[in-house]
Design a protein around this motif. Sequence first.
Motif, PDB file in Angstrom:
ATOM      1  N   CYS A   6       2.543  -0.389 -16.350  1.00  0.00           N
ATOM      2  CA  CYS A   6       3.166  -1.389 -16.283  1.00  0.00           C
ATOM      3  C   CYS A   6       4.767  -1.959 -16.066  1.00  0.00           C
ATOM      4  O   CYS A   6       4.725  -2.213 -17.305  1.00  0.00           O
ATOM      5  CB  CYS A   6       3.618  -1.010 -18.322  1.00  0.00           C
ATOM      6  SG  CYS A   6       4.074   0.010 -18.397  1.00  0.00           S
ATOM      7  N   ARG A   7       5.129  -1.504 -15.214  1.00  0.00           N
ATOM      8  CA  ARG A   7       5.680  -1.731 -14.688  1.00  0.00           C
ATOM      9  C   ARG A   7       5.711  -1.632 -13.154  1.00  0.00           C
ATOM     10  O   ARG A   7       4.601  -1.374 -12.316  1.00  0.00           O
ATOM     11  CB  ARG A   7       6.520   0.151 -14.272  1.00  0.00           C
ATOM     12  CG  ARG A   7       5.585   0.146 -14.248  1.00  0.00           C
ATOM     13  CD  ARG A   7       6.761   1.956 -14.162  1.00  0.00           C
ATOM     14  NE  ARG A   7       5.155   3.416 -13.758  1.00  0.00           N
ATOM     15  CZ  ARG A   7       4.786   3.706 -12.277  1.00  0.00           C
ATOM     16  NH1 ARG A   7       5.257   2.291 -11.149  1.00  0.00           N
ATOM     17  NH2 ARG A   7       3.944   4.454 -12.615  1.00  0.00           N
ATOM     18  N   MET A   8       6.801  -2.074 -12.178  1.00  0.00           N
ATOM     19  CA  MET A   8       6.689  -1.809 -10.281  1.00  0.00           C
ATOM     20  C   MET A   8       6.297  -0.827  -9.846  1.00  0.00           C
ATOM     21  O   MET A   8       6.082   0.474 -11.020  1.00  0.00           O
ATOM     22  CB  MET A   8       7.861  -2.603  -9.949  1.00  0.00           C
ATOM     23  CG  MET A   8       7.762  -4.328  -9.926  1.00  0.00           C
ATOM     24  SD  MET A   8       8.664  -4.752  -8.501  1.00  0.00           S
ATOM     25  CE  MET A   8       7.836  -4.889  -7.689  1.00  0.00           C
ATOM     26  N   GLY A   9       5.804  -0.653  -8.903  1.00  0.00           N
ATOM     27  CA  GLY A   9       5.650   1.020  -8.364  1.00  0.00           C
ATOM     28  C   GLY A   9       6.905   1.398  -7.624  1.00  0.00           C
ATOM     29  O   GLY A   9       7.951   0.740  -6.506  1.00  0.00           O
ATOM     30  N   ASP A  10       7.097   2.909  -7.425  1.00  0.00           N
ATOM     31  CA  ASP A  10       7.804   3.400  -6.774  1.00  0.00           C
ATOM     32  C   ASP A  10       6.846   4.135  -5.999  1.00  0.00           C
ATOM     33  O   ASP A  10       6.635   5.254  -5.767  1.00  0.00           O
ATOM     34  CB  ASP A  10       8.553   4.287  -7.074  1.00  0.00           C
ATOM     35  CG  ASP A  10      10.307   4.934  -6.899  1.00  0.00           C
ATOM     36  OD1 ASP A  10      10.189   4.538  -5.640  1.00  0.00           O
ATOM     37  OD2 ASP A  10      11.246   5.155  -7.394  1.00  0.00           O
ATOM     38  N   PRO A  11       7.123   3.781  -4.156  1.00  0.00           N
ATOM     39  CA  PRO A  11       8.374   3.266  -3.670  1.00  0.00           C
ATOM     40  C   PRO A  11       7.931   2.011  -3.486  1.00  0.00           C
ATOM     41  O   PRO A  11       8.678   0.785  -2.302  1.00  0.00           O
ATOM     42  CB  PRO A  11       8.592   4.244  -2.155  1.00  0.00           C
ATOM     43  CG  PRO A  11       6.742   5.100  -1.631  1.00  0.00           C
ATOM     44  CD  PRO A  11       6.433   5.144  -3.604  1.00  0.00           C
ATOM     45  N   GLU A  12       6.576   1.506  -4.158  1.00  0.00           N
ATOM     46  CA  GLU A  12       6.570  -0.411  -3.110  1.00  0.00           C
ATOM     47  C   GLU A  12       7.300  -0.834  -3.376  1.00  0.00           C
ATOM     48  O   GLU A  12       7.269  -2.793  -2.359  1.00  0.00           O
ATOM     49  CB  GLU A  12       5.554  -0.424  -4.628  1.00  0.00           C
ATOM     50  CG  GLU A  12       3.547   0.033  -4.240  1.00  0.00           C
ATOM     51  CD  GLU A  12       3.117   0.725  -4.833  1.00  0.00           C
ATOM     52  OE1 GLU A  12       4.037   1.511  -5.693  1.00  0.00           O
ATOM     53  OE2 GLU A  12       2.053   1.414  -5.142  1.00  0.00           O
ATOM     54  N   THR A  13       8.042  -1.225  -4.467  1.00  0.00           N
ATOM     55  CA  THR A  13       9.609  -1.735  -5.127  1.00  0.00           C
ATOM     56  C   THR A  13      10.100  -2.330  -3.921  1.00  0.00           C
ATOM     57  O   THR A  13      10.566  -3.139  -3.658  1.00  0.00           O
ATOM     58  CB  THR A  13      10.203  -1.496  -6.432  1.00  0.00           C
ATOM     59  OG1 THR A  13       9.172  -2.081  -7.399  1.00  0.00           O
ATOM     60  CG2 THR A  13      10.697  -2.442  -6.655  1.00  0.00           C
ATOM     61  N   GLN A  73       1.070  -1.085  -0.340  1.00  0.00           N
ATOM     62  CA  GLN A  73       0.230  -0.142  -0.313  1.00  0.00           C
ATOM     63  C   GLN A  73       1.331   1.089   0.031  1.00  0.00           C
ATOM     64  O   GLN A  73       1.792   1.290   1.073  1.00  0.00           O
ATOM     65  CB  GLN A  73      -1.070  -0.199   0.907  1.00  0.00           C
ATOM     66  CG  GLN A  73      -2.383   1.117   1.299  1.00  0.00           C
ATOM     67  CD  GLN A  73      -3.158   0.516   2.381  1.00  0.00           C
ATOM     68  OE1 GLN A  73      -2.516   0.639   3.793  1.00  0.00           O
ATOM     69  NE2 GLN A  73      -4.497   0.212   2.078  1.00  0.00           N
ATOM     70  N   ASP A  74       0.837   2.299  -1.136  1.00  0.00           N
ATOM     71  CA  ASP A  74       1.302   3.895  -0.933  1.00  0.00           C
ATOM     72  C   ASP A  74       0.034   4.322  -0.395  1.00  0.00           C
ATOM     73  O   ASP A  74      -0.722   4.449   0.504  1.00  0.00           O
ATOM     74  CB  ASP A  74       1.338   3.359  -2.017  1.00  0.00           C
ATOM     75  CG  ASP A  74       1.871   4.842  -3.027  1.00  0.00           C
ATOM     76  OD1 ASP A  74       3.412   5.337  -2.659  1.00  0.00           O
ATOM     77  OD2 ASP A  74       1.673   5.097  -4.124  1.00  0.00           O
ATOM     78  N   HIS A  75       1.137   5.766  -0.166  1.00  0.00           N
ATOM     79  CA  HIS A  75       0.682   6.693   0.218  1.00  0.00           C
ATOM     80  C   HIS A  75       0.973   7.745  -0.052  1.00  0.00           C
ATOM     81  O   HIS A  75       2.245   8.597  -0.417  1.00  0.00           O
ATOM     82  CB  HIS A  75       1.454   6.814   1.686  1.00  0.00           C
ATOM     83  CG  HIS A  75       1.168   5.805   2.817  1.00  0.00           C
ATOM     84  ND1 HIS A  75       1.866   5.242   2.646  1.00  0.00           N
ATOM     85  CD2 HIS A  75       0.923   5.851   4.133  1.00  0.00           C
ATOM     86  CE1 HIS A  75       1.530   3.907   3.151  1.00  0.00           C
ATOM     87  NE2 HIS A  75       1.273   5.356   4.761  1.00  0.00           N
TER      88      HIS A  75
HETATM   89  N1  GLY Z   1       3.724   4.693  -5.989  1.00  0.00           N
HETATM   90  C1  GLY Z   1       2.942   4.809  -7.473  1.00  0.00           C
HETATM   91  C2  GLY Z   1       3.550   4.225  -8.764  1.00  0.00           C
HETATM   92  O1  GLY Z   1       4.928   4.022  -8.296  1.00  0.00           O
HETATM   93  O2  GLY Z   1       2.529   4.633  -9.762  1.00  0.00           O
END
Ligand code: GLY
Length: 421
Positions: free
Chosen positions: A287-294, A211-213
Motif C-alpha cells: 500500500c506504498r511505493m517500493g524500496d528500492p524501486e522508488t 523490477q526489484d532484485h
Molecule cells: N522492494 C520491495 C518492496 O518494497 O516491498
Amino acid sequence: MKILVVGSGGREHALAWKLAQSERVQTVFVAPGNGGTELDAHLVNVEITDPAALADFVVAEGIHLTLVGPEAPLAAGIVNLFRARGLKIFGPTKEAAQLESSKDFAKAFMQRHGIPTARYQSFSDAAQAHDYIKASGAPIVIKADGLAAGKGVVVAMTLDEAHAAVDHMLSDNAFGDAGARIVIEEFLAGEEASFIVMCDGKNVLALATSQDHKRLKDQDEGPNTGGMGAYSPAPIVTPSMHARVMREIINPTIQGMAKDGITYTGFLYAGLMIDAEGNPRTLEFNCRMGDPETQPIMARLKSDFLGVVDHACNGTLDAVELEWDRRTAVGVVMAAEGYPESPRKGDIIDGIPAETPECITFHAGTQMVGGTLQTSGGRVLCVVGLGDSVKMAQKQAYETVEKIHFNGAQYRRDIGWRGVK
Ligand code: GLY
Ligand code: AMP
C-alpha cells in the motif's frame, strides 16, 4: 510551501529529493530521516515518529501536505488520524492498507473479485497446515499473515522446508501476532515485476515500471532481502502487458475495494509474477511505493512531483500526464556487513561523490555521528545511474559504487541483468 515526508529509508530520501525540486517548495521535512536527508541542504530532519505528535508538528509549521513512505504508519492509521484533523495527507487509510497488512485479507479479496493470484488456503492450526502441505507437495510458499518487514515469506523448494516454516511461524511464534495466521499458496514460476500506481479514490495513474532484485547474491542466489537493487523501466512490462495488468489487476482492485466499501487512496504496488506464457498474477499488494524501486523511478520522473501529489490529494489525477526521462535508471543497493540477518552498524562511510545528471546516491541506513557519516541499518545506500541503455546505466551506477567505501559493504554486481538483451 512546506512538505512532510514520513520515513527514514532510501525511498523517503528519493521522494523528499524529488519534492524539493519543485519551485513551490520551500522546505521538505523528513521524519525521522537519515544521514543523507540531514546532509541535503534542501531537506530538514525532524525527530518525531508518533503520528499524533507529527500531526501537531504539521499544524504548528503550517505544512501543506504529508507523504507517507513505509507501511507501518499506514497500517496503524496515520491517514485516518490526519484526515480527522483536517490535514492533507497522501496514503491509504488503515482499512485500505489491509491489502498489505494482512495477506489473508488480500488473498480473500483477490479471490472474491476474480483477480489473478496463486491458489491458497489460510491456517492458524499447525496440524491442518502440515496436512495441507502433505496433500499439496513442494515447491510451495508459506507466508505470515501480518507485517514481518519482508521476512515473513518462505518459498519452500522441499516438503521439509515447508514443514519447518509452518513450525517456525505457528508453533515457535517467530513473528508473534503477525504469524499467528499463515497463508499457504501455490508456487508460481516466472519473472517478477513491480507495478506501482497512484490512486485518488476515483482515478488511477500508473508510474513507470520497475523490477526489484530480492535475493542477496548475484544470479538471484542467497537469502531474500528487502531488495538489493531495482531498475526502471522493466522491459517485461510491454505496452500490451501494461494494458492487461491495468485491466485484470489494478482496475478490479480499486473497484473491488469500492464495492467492499473502502475508498482506495495512495500508492498501490502490485508485485507481479509473469509466467512463460505471459500471464500476470499478483504475488502481493503493497500500500506504498517500493524500496528500492522508488529510487530509480524518482530519478526518471521529470514532472513536478508536488503538483502530482497535490492532484492525488484533490481527486484530480485525471488531469495529470507524467513525463519520464527516456533513459534507464539502475539503482544498486550497498548493504552493511551481515545484512540481512544481523547488519553491523557504526562503519564509517566515505567517498560518496556529488550528484551529477547521470548519478545520484540516495541514503537509507546512514546517520551523522559527530560530523562523520556512519552505517546505521541493513541497506545503507542506493546508487542510481542513468543511461541510454541498461548497460550504460549500470556503468554509471557501478563507477560510483566503486568510489564509495565502508567496511563490509556488500552489493550485487548484476542489477538490471534481466533487462540486458
Ligand atoms: N522492494 C520491495 C518492496 O518494497 O516491498
Ligand atoms: P511477497 O512478500 O508476498 O511478495 O513475497 C516475497 C517474495 O517471495 C516475492 O517477491 C517472490 O520472489 C517470492 N514469492 C512470493 N509468493 C510466491 C509464489 N506464490 N510463488 C513463487 N514465489 C513467490
